[in-house]
Design an enzyme around this catalytic site. Sequence first.
Site, PDB file in Angstrom:
ATOM      1  CD1 TRP A 155     -48.317   0.919  60.935  1.00 27.95           C
ATOM      2  CD2 TRP A 155     -49.047   2.322  59.335  1.00 27.95           C
ATOM      3  NE1 TRP A 155     -49.108   0.203  60.081  1.00 27.95           N
ATOM      4  CE2 TRP A 155     -49.575   1.033  59.089  1.00 27.95           C
ATOM      5  CE3 TRP A 155     -49.364   3.357  58.467  1.00 27.95           C
ATOM      6  CZ2 TRP A 155     -50.403   0.770  58.010  1.00 27.95           C
ATOM      7  CZ3 TRP A 155     -50.195   3.100  57.393  1.00 27.95           C
ATOM      8  CH2 TRP A 155     -50.712   1.812  57.171  1.00 27.95           C
TER       9      TRP A 155
ATOM     10  CG  ASP B 178     -52.726   7.826  60.754  1.00 28.28           C
ATOM     11  OD1 ASP B 178     -53.917   7.478  60.867  1.00 28.28           O
ATOM     12  OD2 ASP B 178     -51.824   7.057  60.373  1.00 28.28           O
TER      13      ASP B 178
ATOM     14  CB  ALA C 269     -55.477   4.762  63.063  1.00 31.96           C
TER      15      ALA C 269
ATOM     16  CE  LYS D 118     -55.649  -1.014  63.941  1.00 30.96           C
ATOM     17  NZ  LYS D 118     -55.101  -0.590  62.654  1.00 30.96           N
TER      18      LYS D 118
END
Length: 398
Positions: free
Chosen positions: A138, A219, A221, A254
């Site tokens: 990212w 991470d 997500a 999300k």
Amino acid sequence: MTTLQKARSDVLFEGLTPQPPDVVLSLIRAFAEDPRAGKIDLGVGVYKDEAGATPVFAAMKAAEARLLETQATKSYLGPEGDFGFLEAIAPVAFGHTLAQTGMFGVQTPGGTGALRLAAELANAGRPGATLWLGTPSWPIHSQIFAEAGLNVRTFPQYDAAAQRLLFDEMLGALETAQAGDVVLLHGCCHNPSGADPDADQWRQIARSLAERCLVPLIDLAYQGLGEGLEPDALGLRAVLDQCESAMVAYSCDKNFGLYRERTGALFVRAGRHQEAARTNVLKFARCGWSMPPDHGAAAARIILEDADLAAQWRAELETCRQRLASVRQILAKADPRLAPIGAQKGMFSILPLNPDQVGRMRAAFGVYMLGNGRINLAGLTPSNIEAFVRAFGACAEE
Ligand code: LMR
């Protein structure tokens, strides 16, 4: 006559140079300003249904209605945010209560807030500490860590031309890392490639991290959008089983569809320095945002504490996951050059296109994606997927 140079206060800002626009968020405006009817938005990572909409989850609407009815005060909660939210997320992410994980949790403004806190904490614990980052990643990851003062070192993790995970390179990089270095890992649904390690590879990663006393920063997500809520957490859990110190940046953007409500959490286990780590994180939170925004976390807590709403949320999330998986299968069958996408996970994949070809997709066909060829598969719907495949065929190498 003497000319006196007039003093100016803007000398304060003279060290600044204009910054380029954010490579992800700038696509929102570029797409909105494109007048073409057939344009296709595969840019920012937002889930969309078959109609191209990003509706609020029905379970979330119900939880928000309950929150409006029952919330008696908006008084401050404190820098940790909503403890009930943190306790409710723990079994989803870790399969245990928060106490059982040995971690403390702090609610944060989105996963980005959690990453920033983790970076601040690492840099306070060891100024200029090294953070290892697989590439591509990212694009904001490296910025966050460098801004906080960490020494970002990269290693190749995904070969975009060959469309495969570079697992040996990943393990090789860990072999050169030193005790106390931080290693950023995507818990599932790798952004931008969708190429996740398998269960055995996660076990090897966990062993390597533990043997070298490295500190994973995971991470997470996209939990629930790869293979499902439980399977998407298995890599994270394998790592937490092995590693003494660990940090987890969790995002509800999300999987609860909360995006602009900025809902996330940082969880940390810091060995002998747990209390120092906890109080430093609280200090950084206080100095950054004082207290995290409440609404999204309170609504997510209401869902997770209510069996019926939780079941409804899981079902809605599973519908999103299945739609992404089916778009993957359609692409994989549509063109042999897209076949690897079928085995990748989550919202993103990288098309085998060079920057010129990505530019042509936009200029000639109105298809918007990141410059490295990353697409958000949720932007493909029954009404545009054929046009997309044709555009890809026209732009890709034979
Ligand atoms: C993305 O990668 O598109 C998302 O994570 C949204 C963002 O904040 O960049």
